[in-house]
Design a protein around this motif. Structure first.
Motif, PDB file in Angstrom:
ATOM      1  N   GLN A  43       0.859  -1.187   0.000  1.00 45.36           N
ATOM      2  CA  GLN A  43       0.000   0.000   0.000  1.00 45.36           C
ATOM      3  C   GLN A  43       0.890   1.230   0.000  1.00 45.36           C
ATOM      4  N   PRO A  44       0.377   2.370  -0.453  1.00 44.90           N
ATOM      5  CA  PRO A  44       1.194   3.580  -0.493  1.00 44.90           C
ATOM      6  C   PRO A  44       1.563   4.071   0.906  1.00 44.90           C
ATOM      7  N   SER A  45       2.605   4.884   0.957  1.00 52.24           N
ATOM      8  CA  SER A  45       3.017   5.502   2.222  1.00 52.24           C
ATOM      9  C   SER A  45       2.205   6.758   2.522  1.00 52.24           C
ATOM     10  N   PHE A  46       1.318   7.139   1.602  1.00 52.13           N
ATOM     11  CA  PHE A  46       0.485   8.337   1.773  1.00 52.13           C
ATOM     12  C   PHE A  46      -0.840   8.101   1.071  1.00 52.13           C
ATOM     13  N   GLY A  47      -1.822   8.931   1.369  1.00 52.79           N
ATOM     14  CA  GLY A  47      -3.094   8.841   0.651  1.00 52.79           C
ATOM     15  C   GLY A  47      -4.288   8.683   1.558  1.00 52.79           C
ATOM     16  N   ALA A  48      -5.375   8.177   0.996  1.00 53.33           N
ATOM     17  CA  ALA A  48      -6.655   8.081   1.690  1.00 53.33           C
ATOM     18  C   ALA A  48      -6.864   6.675   2.257  1.00 53.33           C
ATOM     19  N   PRO A  49      -7.614   6.553   3.362  1.00 49.46           N
ATOM     20  CA  PRO A  49      -7.878   5.231   3.934  1.00 49.46           C
ATOM     21  C   PRO A  49      -8.836   4.393   3.100  1.00 49.46           C
ATOM     22  N   SER A  50      -9.565   5.019   2.180  1.00 49.05           N
ATOM     23  CA  SER A  50     -10.435   4.309   1.253  1.00 49.05           C
ATOM     24  C   SER A  50     -10.577   5.166   0.002  1.00 49.05           C
ATOM     25  N   ILE A  51     -10.857   4.501  -1.137  1.00 55.67           N
ATOM     26  CA  ILE A  51     -11.009   5.220  -2.404  1.00 55.67           C
ATOM     27  C   ILE A  51     -12.496   5.245  -2.733  1.00 55.67           C
ATOM     28  N   GLU A  52     -13.109   6.425  -2.596  1.00 57.03           N
ATOM     29  CA  GLU A  52     -14.560   6.534  -2.749  1.00 57.03           C
ATOM     30  C   GLU A  52     -14.961   7.783  -3.522  1.00 57.03           C
ATOM     31  N   GLY A  53     -14.150   8.160  -4.491  1.00 55.33           N
ATOM     32  CA  GLY A  53     -14.471   9.323  -5.298  1.00 55.33           C
ATOM     33  C   GLY A  53     -13.268   9.750  -6.113  1.00 55.33           C
ATOM     34  N   HIS A  54     -13.476  10.736  -6.948  1.00 58.02           N
ATOM     35  CA  HIS A  54     -12.429  11.186  -7.866  1.00 58.02           C
ATOM     36  C   HIS A  54     -11.225  11.757  -7.113  1.00 58.02           C
ATOM     37  N   HIS A  55     -11.472  12.520  -6.048  1.00 58.82           N
ATOM     38  CA  HIS A  55     -10.365  13.120  -5.301  1.00 58.82           C
ATOM     39  C   HIS A  55      -9.506  12.046  -4.649  1.00 58.82           C
ATOM     40  N   ASP A  56     -10.149  11.063  -4.034  1.00 66.18           N
ATOM     41  CA  ASP A  56      -9.406   9.940  -3.449  1.00 66.18           C
ATOM     42  C   ASP A  56      -8.575   9.232  -4.515  1.00 66.18           C
ATOM     43  N   GLU A  57      -9.149   9.100  -5.716  1.00 68.89           N
ATOM     44  CA  GLU A  57      -8.466   8.366  -6.788  1.00 68.89           C
ATOM     45  C   GLU A  57      -7.176   9.048  -7.226  1.00 68.89           C
ATOM     46  N   VAL A  58      -7.160  10.382  -7.221  1.00 71.63           N
ATOM     47  CA  VAL A  58      -5.947  11.096  -7.615  1.00 71.63           C
ATOM     48  C   VAL A  58      -4.789  10.708  -6.703  1.00 71.63           C
ATOM     49  N   TRP A  59      -5.045  10.705  -5.409  1.00 69.97           N
ATOM     50  CA  TRP A  59      -3.994  10.350  -4.456  1.00 69.97           C
ATOM     51  C   TRP A  59      -3.680   8.859  -4.522  1.00 69.97           C
ATOM     52  N   GLY A  60      -4.701   8.045  -4.763  1.00 68.70           N
ATOM     53  CA  GLY A  60      -4.466   6.619  -4.926  1.00 68.70           C
ATOM     54  C   GLY A  60      -3.579   6.327  -6.125  1.00 68.70           C
ATOM     55  N   ALA A  61      -3.814   7.042  -7.227  1.00 66.85           N
ATOM     56  CA  ALA A  61      -3.001   6.841  -8.425  1.00 66.85           C
ATOM     57  C   ALA A  61      -1.545   7.203  -8.172  1.00 66.85           C
ATOM     58  N   ALA A  62      -1.325   8.312  -7.473  1.00 64.88           N
ATOM     59  CA  ALA A  62       0.051   8.694  -7.145  1.00 64.88           C
ATOM     60  C   ALA A  62       0.711   7.635  -6.260  1.00 64.88           C
ATOM     61  N   GLY A  63      -0.065   7.097  -5.314  1.00 65.06           N
ATOM     62  CA  GLY A  63       0.465   6.046  -4.454  1.00 65.06           C
ATOM     63  C   GLY A  63       0.801   4.782  -5.215  1.00 65.06           C
ATOM     64  N   VAL A  64      -0.001   4.464  -6.228  1.00 64.57           N
ATOM     65  CA  VAL A  64       0.283   3.297  -7.066  1.00 64.57           C
ATOM     66  C   VAL A  64       1.638   3.462  -7.755  1.00 64.57           C
ATOM     67  N   THR A  65       1.901   4.647  -8.303  1.00 60.69           N
ATOM     68  CA  THR A  65       3.186   4.841  -8.987  1.00 60.69           C
ATOM     69  C   THR A  65       4.352   4.717  -8.011  1.00 60.69           C
ATOM     70  N   GLU A  66       4.169   5.189  -6.786  1.00 59.86           N
ATOM     71  CA  GLU A  66       5.213   5.008  -5.763  1.00 59.86           C
ATOM     72  C   GLU A  66       5.524   3.529  -5.566  1.00 59.86           C
ATOM     73  N   GLN A  67       4.486   2.721  -5.434  1.00 62.46           N
ATOM     74  CA  GLN A  67       4.670   1.305  -5.168  1.00 62.46           C
ATOM     75  C   GLN A  67       5.203   0.539  -6.380  1.00 62.46           C
ATOM     76  N   VAL A  68       4.848   0.980  -7.574  1.00 58.90           N
ATOM     77  CA  VAL A  68       5.405   0.334  -8.763  1.00 58.90           C
ATOM     78  C   VAL A  68       6.903   0.592  -8.852  1.00 58.90           C
ATOM     79  N   ARG A  69       7.317   1.810  -8.587  1.00 62.24           N
ATOM     80  CA  ARG A  69       8.760   2.102  -8.614  1.00 62.24           C
ATOM     81  C   ARG A  69       9.504   1.236  -7.604  1.00 62.24           C
ATOM     82  N   LEU A  70       8.957   1.124  -6.397  1.00 61.96           N
ATOM     83  CA  LEU A  70       9.601   0.302  -5.374  1.00 61.96           C
ATOM     84  C   LEU A  70       9.599  -1.171  -5.768  1.00 61.96           C
ATOM     85  N   GLY A  71       8.487  -1.637  -6.328  1.00 65.94           N
ATOM     86  CA  GLY A  71       8.397  -3.028  -6.737  1.00 65.94           C
ATOM     87  C   GLY A  71       9.341  -3.359  -7.877  1.00 65.94           C
ATOM     88  N   GLN A  72       9.472  -2.439  -8.823  1.00 68.72           N
ATOM     89  CA  GLN A  72      10.423  -2.647  -9.915  1.00 68.72           C
ATOM     90  C   GLN A  72      11.831  -2.843  -9.369  1.00 68.72           C
TER      91      GLN A  72
END
Length: 246
Positions: A36-65
């Protein structure tokens, strides 16, 4: 084979549950790493939450790579950050909504989606159009169960989802149900037994698709719009996330 399953929200108990569901269907020799990301929302329930979720996904992909992941699964039904993650990743990246739609369309001529809050139905509707499933998705139904309520036995999440699914099958004349939240993964088998039709959980569907693509030696194309991001310096909050030259 290592598959990183990324929960784009920051609720550790949900990350653990998603990881358990993924590992339960993984082939021998497949290692599931739930993150899970090191930052962001506790749940994704709207467009604003999704923006932060998307940024968190890229963080985790970089780490996973960097850690040697062979593939990634984005375990949120909005598939936040999917295209950006594919730019970053060498291996396959599968969104759970995309995976669930594909699988359901091969099991029935029409399927219905049962999701959490009604306000998020429009996000699923956008994905149905984006992925080209307008003819096979016959309805998207909100239960108005908050994402974090799925973990609360007092919410009667199973009973409410079951009732919504039964109504969807009858109203839409569908032959399958897609569960519209990663947090519903542990309810899938019970719902399928009760409904008597295929019930598709995107988490496990995405894991099996990711395994198949890795086994076939296929990764994300680096030509065209999935080419690696151009290296540049980001500023402010984004400073640690700027793309670097490979």
């Amino acid at each position: 084979m290592r598959i990183d399953v990324i929960n784009p929200n920051t609720t550790a108990s949900m990350t653990a549950a998603i990881g358990h569901a993924a590992q339960a269907v993984a082939a021998p020799g497949t290692r599931i790493v739930a993150t899970q990301p090191s930052f962001g929302a506790p749940s994704i329930e709207g467009h604003h939450d999704e923006v932060w979720g998307a940024a968190g996904v890229t963080e985790q992909v970089r780490l996973g790579q960097a850690a040697g992941a062979d593939a990634f699964v984005i375990a949120c039904f909005g598939d936040p950050g999917l295209a950006a993650a594919r730019e970053l990743a060498s291996g396959p990246v599968i969104g759970i909504a995309e995976a669930a739609f594909h699988c359901a369309s091969m099991l029935a001529t029409g399927f219905s989606v049962v999701t959490t809050l009604t306000r998020t139905c429009v996000i699923a509707e956008h994905l149905v159009v984006q992925y080209g499933f307008e003819r096979t998705c016959r309805g998207i139904h909100g239960t108005d169960i908050a994402v974090l309520e799925l973990e609360d036995p007092a919410s009667d999440a199973y009973g409410r989802i079951l009732a919504s699914a039964r109504d969807a099958l009858a109203r839409d004349r569908s032959g399958a149900i897609v569960l519209g939240c990663a947090g519903m993964a542990d309810l899938c088998r019970r719902l399928q037994q009760a409904l008597g039709v295929p019930v598709v959980d995107g988490v496990v569907a995405a894991v099996k698709l990711a395994e198949s693509l890795v086994s076939l030696g296929l990764g994300t194309s680096k030509a065209g719009d999935y080419a690696r991001p151009l290296p540049k310096t980001y500023v402010g909050l984004a400073a640690p996330h700027g793309p670097v030259a490979n």
